[in-house]
Design a protein around this motif. Sequence first.
Motif, PDB file in Angstrom:
ATOM      1  N   LEU A   1       0.828  -1.207   0.000  1.00 19.86           N
ATOM      2  CA  LEU A   1       0.000   0.000   0.000  1.00 19.86           C
ATOM      3  C   LEU A   1       0.861   1.255   0.000  1.00 19.86           C
ATOM      4  CD1 LEU A   1      -2.752  -1.116   2.548  1.00 19.86           C
ATOM      5  CD2 LEU A   1      -2.837  -1.173   0.042  1.00 19.86           C
ATOM      6  N   PHE A   2       1.967   1.228   0.746  1.00 23.89           N
ATOM      7  CA  PHE A   2       2.885   2.369   0.775  1.00 23.89           C
ATOM      8  C   PHE A   2       3.396   2.693  -0.615  1.00 23.89           C
ATOM      9  CE2 PHE A   2       7.432   3.660   1.270  1.00 23.89           C
ATOM     10  CZ  PHE A   2       7.201   4.952   1.744  1.00 23.89           C
ATOM     11  N   PHE A   3       3.681   1.655  -1.417  1.00 25.70           N
ATOM     12  CA  PHE A   3       4.238   1.864  -2.754  1.00 25.70           C
ATOM     13  C   PHE A   3       3.244   2.511  -3.710  1.00 25.70           C
ATOM     14  CE2 PHE A   3       7.412  -1.909  -2.269  1.00 25.70           C
ATOM     15  CZ  PHE A   3       8.218  -1.121  -1.461  1.00 25.70           C
ATOM     16  N   GLN A   4       1.966   2.568  -3.342  1.00 23.60           N
ATOM     17  CA  GLN A   4       0.969   3.207  -4.214  1.00 23.60           C
ATOM     18  C   GLN A   4       0.912   4.724  -4.022  1.00 23.60           C
ATOM     19  OE1 GLN A   4      -0.151   0.928  -6.369  1.00 23.60           O
ATOM     20  NE2 GLN A   4       1.000  -0.497  -5.063  1.00 23.60           N
ATOM     21  N   LEU A   5       1.560   5.216  -2.972  1.00 22.58           N
ATOM     22  CA  LEU A   5       1.519   6.650  -2.693  1.00 22.58           C
ATOM     23  C   LEU A   5       2.339   7.429  -3.706  1.00 22.58           C
ATOM     24  CD1 LEU A   5       2.041   6.577   1.194  1.00 22.58           C
ATOM     25  CD2 LEU A   5      -0.129   6.845  -0.058  1.00 22.58           C
ATOM     26  N   PRO A   6       2.022   8.697  -3.910  1.00 22.57           N
ATOM     27  CA  PRO A   6       2.863   9.539  -4.773  1.00 22.57           C
ATOM     28  C   PRO A   6       4.114  10.005  -4.039  1.00 22.57           C
ATOM     29  CG  PRO A   6       1.033  10.819  -3.895  1.00 22.57           C
ATOM     30  CD  PRO A   6       0.822   9.395  -3.431  1.00 22.57           C
ATOM     31  N   TRP A   7       5.187  10.170  -4.759  1.00 26.16           N
ATOM     32  CA  TRP A   7       6.438  10.817  -4.346  1.00 26.16           C
ATOM     33  C   TRP A   7       7.171  10.111  -3.213  1.00 26.16           C
ATOM     34  CZ3 TRP A   7       8.196  13.365   0.114  1.00 26.16           C
ATOM     35  CH2 TRP A   7       9.430  13.999  -0.047  1.00 26.16           C
ATOM     36  N   LEU A   8       6.519   9.931  -2.061  1.00 19.38           N
ATOM     37  CA  LEU A   8       7.211   9.442  -0.873  1.00 19.38           C
ATOM     38  C   LEU A   8       7.917   8.090  -1.095  1.00 19.38           C
ATOM     39  CD1 LEU A   8       7.879  10.087   2.063  1.00 19.38           C
ATOM     40  CD2 LEU A   8       5.748   8.946   2.731  1.00 19.38           C
ATOM     41  N   PRO A   9       7.268   7.091  -1.719  1.00 20.54           N
ATOM     42  CA  PRO A   9       7.963   5.808  -1.896  1.00 20.54           C
ATOM     43  C   PRO A   9       9.248   5.932  -2.715  1.00 20.54           C
ATOM     44  CG  PRO A   9       5.613   5.552  -2.282  1.00 20.54           C
ATOM     45  CD  PRO A   9       5.868   7.015  -2.163  1.00 20.54           C
ATOM     46  N   GLU A  10       9.271   6.858  -3.648  1.00 19.86           N
ATOM     47  CA  GLU A  10      10.464   7.021  -4.495  1.00 19.86           C
ATOM     48  C   GLU A  10      11.701   7.427  -3.694  1.00 19.86           C
ATOM     49  OE1 GLU A  10       7.476   6.857  -7.747  1.00 19.86           O
ATOM     50  OE2 GLU A  10       7.505   7.465  -5.654  1.00 19.86           O
ATOM     51  N   GLN A  11      11.505   7.963  -2.497  1.00 14.89           N
ATOM     52  CA  GLN A  11      12.626   8.408  -1.666  1.00 14.89           C
ATOM     53  C   GLN A  11      13.039   7.361  -0.634  1.00 14.89           C
ATOM     54  OE1 GLN A  11      13.294  11.357  -3.022  1.00 14.89           O
ATOM     55  NE2 GLN A  11      11.309  11.181  -4.067  1.00 14.89           N
ATOM     56  N   SER A  12      12.457   6.155  -0.694  1.00 24.53           N
ATOM     57  CA  SER A  12      12.526   5.249   0.445  1.00 24.53           C
ATOM     58  C   SER A  12      13.463   4.052   0.299  1.00 24.53           C
ATOM     59  CB  SER A  12      11.114   4.720   0.748  1.00 24.53           C
ATOM     60  OG  SER A  12      10.658   3.877  -0.296  1.00 24.53           O
ATOM     61  N   ALA A  13      14.158   3.901  -0.807  1.00 24.49           N
ATOM     62  CA  ALA A  13      14.910   2.669  -1.064  1.00 24.49           C
ATOM     63  C   ALA A  13      15.873   2.330   0.068  1.00 24.49           C
ATOM     64  CB  ALA A  13      15.652   2.768  -2.389  1.00 24.49           C
ATOM     65  N   ALA A  14      16.665   3.308   0.499  1.00 22.97           N
ATOM     66  CA  ALA A  14      17.713   3.043   1.486  1.00 22.97           C
ATOM     67  C   ALA A  14      17.150   2.635   2.844  1.00 22.97           C
ATOM     68  CB  ALA A  14      18.609   4.275   1.639  1.00 22.97           C
ATOM     69  N   ARG A  15      15.894   2.970   3.118  1.00 18.02           N
ATOM     70  CA  ARG A  15      15.271   2.580   4.390  1.00 18.02           C
ATOM     71  C   ARG A  15      14.446   1.302   4.260  1.00 18.02           C
ATOM     72  NH1 ARG A  15      14.517   7.939   3.830  1.00 18.02           N
ATOM     73  NH2 ARG A  15      12.319   7.723   3.241  1.00 18.02           N
ATOM     74  N   VAL A  16      13.715   1.181   3.152  1.00 19.15           N
ATOM     75  CA  VAL A  16      12.800   0.050   3.004  1.00 19.15           C
ATOM     76  C   VAL A  16      13.548  -1.259   2.783  1.00 19.15           C
ATOM     77  CG1 VAL A  16      11.062  -0.967   1.467  1.00 19.15           C
ATOM     78  CG2 VAL A  16      10.818   1.402   2.241  1.00 19.15           C
ATOM     79  N   VAL A  17      14.581  -1.252   1.942  1.00 24.94           N
ATOM     80  CA  VAL A  17      15.262  -2.510   1.606  1.00 24.94           C
ATOM     81  C   VAL A  17      15.858  -3.188   2.842  1.00 24.94           C
ATOM     82  CG1 VAL A  17      17.187  -3.544   0.334  1.00 24.94           C
ATOM     83  CG2 VAL A  17      15.637  -1.948  -0.812  1.00 24.94           C
TER      84      VAL A  17
END
Length: 299
Positions: A159-175
């Motif tokens: 569900l988080f990945f469906q949001l605009p903009w914010l998921p694109e900044q998250s790789a270093a934290r999510v992985v």
Amino acid sequence: MTGQIDVVGDDVTLRALTWGDWDDRDAPVAVCLHGFPDTAHGWRKVAPQLADAGWRVVAPFMRGYAPSSLSAEGSYHVGALMDDALRVLDAAGPTGRDVIIGHDWGAIAATGLAAMPGSPFDKAVIMSVPPSAAFRQRSDMARLAAQLPRQLRRSWYILFFQLPWLPEQSAARVVPKLWRDWSPGYDGAEDVRLVLDAIGAPERWRAALGYYRATVRNSRPPARYAELHRHWLSAPVLPTLYLHGTDDGCASSDYTEWVRQVLPTGSTAHVIDGGGHFLQLDQPAATAERILDFIGSGR
């Protein structure tokens, strides 16, 4: 012996790692598809064991994951992943005894290839993500519904990945978080580094998110992938091995009992004791043993 091949197509060019004796073109092929967040290197512990048993193993970096290319058409639909696997098999040289092995998103693509009529694969191995047909059994709806609240908490990232903009900044934290949560007790530091090398750049991360966005939003695939794409929700017709780890933090191993009910004759399902989501890495010996018991020797 480890090597690599490039598979050039109109939409993507795939880089694939190889193991085994590739001079022996009669040896059957095991096409291994990784998932998210992982890379072809995720097969580095299981693939040599398959190669020692006589298999030619080939593991592509999935489309969008460097050093494979981004999709020229921007397609990250399951049908596109299935097409990529078929092209890898063609490049390897099909033998009629070949198998498809998929984990996570690779498992979803492998399910589609195991369900399609006239599949060129002889058997399928699906790991850690159940075929969606397992969740459409009316007799078990109440028990499946009881799993839903826990699964929704585990699936927050979708569900988080469906949001605009914010998921694109998250790789270093999510992985790193997903590796910690999904294979608890396994030191995934090396794998996290490999994943960020493959999809850490903004355009690469956007491609990895594209798998989830194309599926959740049910967008229409390009015409070239449409026929393949329609099979991914169906139950396998090929003999299939399903594997799931007891300690999988992404999805419960309890689902395995529902998977067994939709597998065709000649299939089997096993739960790997102590295995996390990335069971090919945290329990490679047990995982390879189950796979080889099912697919047999390549000689």
